[in-house]
Design an enzyme around this catalytic site. Structure first.
Site, short mmCIF file in Angstrom:
data_model
loop_
_atom_site.label_atom_id
_atom_site.label_comp_id
_atom_site.label_asym_id
_atom_site.label_seq_id
_atom_site.Cartn_x
_atom_site.Cartn_y
_atom_site.Cartn_z
N LYS A 19 40.94 38.96 39.21
CA LYS A 19 42.08 38.92 38.29
C LYS A 19 43.39 38.68 39.04
O LYS A 19 44.21 37.83 38.65
CB LYS A 19 42.15 40.23 37.51
N THR A 46 45.61 45.37 35.16
CA THR A 46 45.68 44.66 36.44
C THR A 46 46.21 45.64 37.47
O THR A 46 47.41 45.93 37.50
CB THR A 46 46.59 43.42 36.33
N LYS A 73 54.99 42.40 40.34
CA LYS A 73 54.02 43.45 40.66
C LYS A 73 52.68 42.88 41.07
O LYS A 73 52.09 43.29 42.08
CB LYS A 73 53.87 44.37 39.44
#
Length: 294
Positions: A170, A94, A239
């Protein structure tokens, strides 16, 4: 296929094992060699360097963040320098849209293919080959990887020819999961303070309004306060929300809920919760409700 696999963490170890089980030849690299040794016992070949994992048809990276992917790709004897012409780098990490664009351009210049293929699913889904793969890239390159995706997941969604589109899908999905966690955490804090059992409350929700895996999985973790060991650490949740906000800024799309969730993660991390599962946002909601200490 001959596949290199870089990154044997909570997700990568299960993915690589399923590639082996499906009959693929896997050469594995990980900074912690004990994780490589465990995979070697299942039939993998150990790579001592990233370069040694780049001799096949494709190399898959499953790493924690942009910095890790940049290091193994652009570093000395990294993927960019070591991958054979015509071979494919499959990024299941990711990562930011900016890095996805950089990887796309760099591999094209080097004569490689690049496919973004992040996945939805927690470590138990990775172990059971039940991930959902979101893929994007040049159609022929994506099609050639079908056996790989079939080995690790239950369904593959091809969303675009530009790899960064898969990363955006995503990131947006992870943002929605975090939003569900936060709203569930607040709702459970509310009913718990009124004396309603959280597990009973979850049964009502998932039997009526919200009969969906994300509510059952994360609702269960919240109700049981099962935040360790982390399937997906809170630090990684922060994050990803930051990456969502960066994508929103680049596309000029306001994301006010994402800003709120970023601050919730910051509160959790500031109080020592970086290692906890990201569902530990529930601890923040309970603390603010006066139900328990953070």
């Amino acid at each position: 296929m001959k596949i290199g696999f870089v990154g044997l963490g909570n997700m990568g170890a299960g993915m690589a094992a399923n590639l082996l089980a499906a009959g693929h030849e896997v050469t594995a690299y990980n900074r912690s060699q004990d994780k490589v040794a465990a995979l070697v016992e299942q039939g993998a070949v150990a790579a001592r360097t990233v370069a040694e994992a780049c001799g096949g048809d494709a190399v898959i990276t499953m790493l924690a963040n942009d910095d890790a992917v940049e290091t193994v790709t652009f570093g000395e004897e990294g993927i960019l320098a070591s991958l054979s012409a015509g071979a494919t780098h499959v990024s299941s990490s990711t990562i930011s849209l900016a890095l996805a664009e950089r990887l796309t351009d760099a591999h094209a210049e080097a004569g490689h293919r690049f496919v973004a293929a992040p996945v939805f699913g927690r470590p138990e889904a990775a172990e059971a080959a039940k991930l959902f793969v979101v893929a994007a890239g040049e159609p022929a390159a994506v099609q050639a990887l079908s056996p790989v995706f079939d080995a690790i997941g239950q369904r593959t969604f091809v969303v675009a020819e530009q790899p960064k589109a898969a990363n955006l899908v995503k990131l947006s999905g992870n943002f929605l999961i975090a939003s569900v966690i936060e709203s569930l955490a607040e709702s459970m804090a509310l009913v718990e303070k009124a004396g309603v059992d959280k597990q009973d409350y979850l049964e009502v929700l998932t039997s009526t309004l919200f009969d969906a895996p994300v509510y059952k999985t994360y609702g269960g973790l919240l109700a049981r306060e099962e935040f360790e060991p982390a399937g997906f650490a809170a630090a990684l949740g922060l994050k990803d929300v930051r990456l969502v906000l960066a994508a929103g800024e680049s596309l000029e799309v306001p994301l006010p809920v994402a800003s709120l969730i970023r601050d919730r993660f910051l509160t959790l991390l500031a109080n020592g919760g970086a290692h906890l599962d990201w569902s530990a946002l529930g601890k923040v909601a309970s603390w603010e409700a006066g139900a328990r200490r953070l």
